[in-house]
Design a protein around this motif. Structure first.
Motif, PDB file in Angstrom:
ATOM      1  N   VAL A  80       6.159   5.034   9.349  1.00 55.88           N
ATOM      2  CA  VAL A  80       5.516   5.132   8.270  1.00 55.88           C
ATOM      3  C   VAL A  80       4.223   6.149   8.427  1.00 55.88           C
ATOM      4  CG1 VAL A  80       6.009   2.789   7.176  1.00 55.88           C
ATOM      5  CG2 VAL A  80       3.583   3.197   9.051  1.00 55.88           C
ATOM      6  N   ILE A  81       3.855   6.858   7.636  1.00 53.62           N
ATOM      7  CA  ILE A  81       3.102   7.698   8.191  1.00 53.62           C
ATOM      8  C   ILE A  81       1.895   7.475   8.150  1.00 53.62           C
ATOM      9  CG2 ILE A  81       1.679   9.835   7.188  1.00 53.62           C
ATOM     10  CD1 ILE A  81       4.023  10.249   5.300  1.00 53.62           C
ATOM     11  N   VAL A 110       3.711   4.617   4.129  1.00 54.82           N
ATOM     12  CA  VAL A 110       2.156   5.187   4.292  1.00 54.82           C
ATOM     13  C   VAL A 110       1.635   2.888   5.894  1.00 54.82           C
ATOM     14  CG1 VAL A 110       1.691   6.572   2.944  1.00 54.82           C
ATOM     15  CG2 VAL A 110       1.144   4.940   2.899  1.00 54.82           C
ATOM     16  N   SER A 111       0.698   3.637   6.316  1.00 54.00           N
ATOM     17  CA  SER A 111      -0.165   2.628   7.072  1.00 54.00           C
ATOM     18  C   SER A 111      -1.448   2.972   7.166  1.00 54.00           C
ATOM     19  CB  SER A 111       0.715   2.152   7.841  1.00 54.00           C
ATOM     20  OG  SER A 111       0.385   3.148   9.543  1.00 54.00           O
ATOM     21  N   VAL A 112      -2.290   1.679   7.712  1.00 57.22           N
ATOM     22  CA  VAL A 112      -3.979   2.583   7.770  1.00 57.22           C
ATOM     23  C   VAL A 112      -4.243   2.310   8.980  1.00 57.22           C
ATOM     24  CG1 VAL A 112      -5.046   3.005   5.051  1.00 57.22           C
ATOM     25  CG2 VAL A 112      -4.803   0.540   6.124  1.00 57.22           C
ATOM     26  N   TRP A 181       5.840   2.806  -0.546  1.00 59.28           N
ATOM     27  CA  TRP A 181       5.591   2.363   0.505  1.00 59.28           C
ATOM     28  C   TRP A 181       4.663   1.840   1.321  1.00 59.28           C
ATOM     29  CZ3 TRP A 181      10.348  -1.369   0.332  1.00 59.28           C
ATOM     30  CH2 TRP A 181      11.752  -0.369  -0.481  1.00 59.28           C
ATOM     31  N   TYR A 182       4.324   0.382   1.296  1.00 63.28           N
ATOM     32  CA  TYR A 182       2.925  -0.267   2.548  1.00 63.28           C
ATOM     33  C   TYR A 182       3.608  -0.232   3.463  1.00 63.28           C
ATOM     34  CZ  TYR A 182      -1.199  -0.563   5.145  1.00 63.28           C
ATOM     35  OH  TYR A 182      -2.802  -1.140   5.736  1.00 63.28           O
ATOM     36  N   PHE A 200       6.595  -2.933   0.182  1.00 61.55           N
ATOM     37  CA  PHE A 200       6.519  -3.238   1.393  1.00 61.55           C
ATOM     38  C   PHE A 200       8.127  -3.202   2.488  1.00 61.55           C
ATOM     39  CE2 PHE A 200       5.363  -7.389   4.164  1.00 61.55           C
ATOM     40  CZ  PHE A 200       4.977  -6.523   4.893  1.00 61.55           C
ATOM     41  N   LEU A 201       7.288  -2.233   3.935  1.00 68.07           N
ATOM     42  CA  LEU A 201       7.848  -2.466   4.784  1.00 68.07           C
ATOM     43  C   LEU A 201       7.590  -3.031   5.769  1.00 68.07           C
ATOM     44  CD1 LEU A 201       8.225   1.255   4.731  1.00 68.07           C
ATOM     45  CD2 LEU A 201       9.737   0.296   5.006  1.00 68.07           C
ATOM     46  N   THR A 202       8.625  -3.862   5.965  1.00 66.82           N
ATOM     47  CA  THR A 202       8.859  -4.982   7.600  1.00 66.82           C
ATOM     48  C   THR A 202       9.447  -4.592   8.384  1.00 66.82           C
ATOM     49  OG1 THR A 202       8.594  -7.032   8.107  1.00 66.82           O
ATOM     50  CG2 THR A 202       9.855  -6.854   6.327  1.00 66.82           C
TER      51      THR A 202
END
Length: 337
Positions: A80-81, A110-112, A181-182, A200-202
């Motif tokens: 992810v970015i 993406v993610s935070v 996607w998160y 949602f990406l897991t």
């Protein structure tokens, strides 16, 4: 719930895109060739990882822009970015541009959170604002607002003879927001993604919050997401290494790789209590059997299997070919043309 009688709907793969720091061009070319091969083999999607200050893809959006011009059908994603490195407005422009170039095939993940090694990079990344940067979910929410076409400026109109200004990010790419996607490894992340209209990406990494059973934790993440957004898309990513057509030398290398990585799967790692999934290695039928026994896999209908980090180009050709011709069909999947 995917049982052997329920076919897998979407099959994708994920690559880190390694390169030689002294000669980076061949590694980037190999990544593009791997994506092209994925399309030829009928994969539904190809995803690239994001690595800053490492010898992996530092600019996945740029790499995928190139991939849009060398493919015609396969979906292209980032997994992810990390938004701690990004300006959400500028990223929204880049994502929309690449989505337009792809004909609507981009799937940005993406993610935070603070950038990795934050204390080492904060001065270079945010020399004047490091102490006030917001690395919470609000950073994702800002990105989503821009992607969805909400106002980004207070002025719109004509200036001078030819310059025309928009108060929204340009270009706007219809449909992109529905393909955002998160990537999360905690229940709170899964729930937030669902509540905020993202997919949602897991992956093969989760947080061991209340358990050390990887499959059970991942199963809980998927359930939390679906409770918040019953119709949202979920994609699972595990490392799989089918050996159907591998040479004896390749099989020995693959098993050594898996054995070296296995100890980290036994207990949570670091202060974040990160728990890693076991790499799945064996024949396509053996891997399919392990997947059907995996509680989280039984909750999804699409996957993006991760390629191992440090293999040679010919290894990736063998693994991708075996996934497309062996493992995928064993899971009920059929290649796209």
């Amino acid at each position: 719930m995917p049982e052997p009688s329920v076919p897998l709907e979407k099959l994708g793969f994920l690559t880190i895109g390694l390169f030689d720091g002294d000669d980076p061009a061949p590694g980037h070319e190999t990544t593009l060739q791997v994506i092209e091969l994925g399309e030829q083999l009928g994969f539904d999607s190809a995803w690239v990882r994001h690595r800053h200050l490492q010898y992996g893809i530092s600019s996945p959006v740029a790499v995928l822009a190139a991939a849009t011009q060398r493919t015609r059908r396969i979906e292209l994603g980032t997994a992810v970015i990390p938004l701690g490195w990004e300006n959400p407005l500028r990223l929204a422009e880049d994502l929309a541009t690449v989505d337009v170039l792809s004909g609507g095939r981009l799937n940005p993940g993406v993610s935070v959170g603070p950038p990795m090694h934050w204390d080492d990079v904060r001065t270079a990344l945010y020399p004047d604002t490091a102490d006030v940067e917001d690395f919470s979910y609000e950073r994702v929410a800002r990105l989503m607002r821009f992607v969805r076409g909400e106002r980004a400026a207070s002025y719109a109109g004509k200036e001078g003879v030819v310059e025309e200004w928009s108060d929204r990010v340009q270009p706007q790419s219809p449909g992109l927001a529905s393909r955002m996607w998160y990537g999360g490894g905690s229940v709170s992340s899964a729930r937030w993604a669902g509540e905020n209209g993202m997919n949602f990406l897991t992956s093969s990494v989760v947080r061991a919050e209340d358990s050390t059973d990887f499959a059970a934790i991942q199963h809980g993440l998927i359930r939390a997401f679906r409770e918040a957004q019953p119709g949202g898309r979920v994609s699972q990513g595990l490392v799989v290494i089918p050996t159907d057509s591998a040479t004896a030398e390749q099989r020995a290398k693959y098993r050594a790789y898996v054995e070296a990585r296995t100890p980290r799967t036994s207990t949570p790692q670091g202060p974040g209590r990160l728990l890693f999934a076991r790499d799945l290695i064996g024949s396509s039928d053996e891997i399919a059997e392990q997947l059907y026994a995996h509680a989280a896999f039984r909750e999804v209908t699409e996957v993006a299997f991760a390629l191992p980090f440090s293999f040679a180009a010919e290894d990736y050709v063998q693994i991708l070919t075996d996934i497309a011709t062996g493992l995928g069909p064993a899971l009920g999947w059929a290649p796209r043309s």
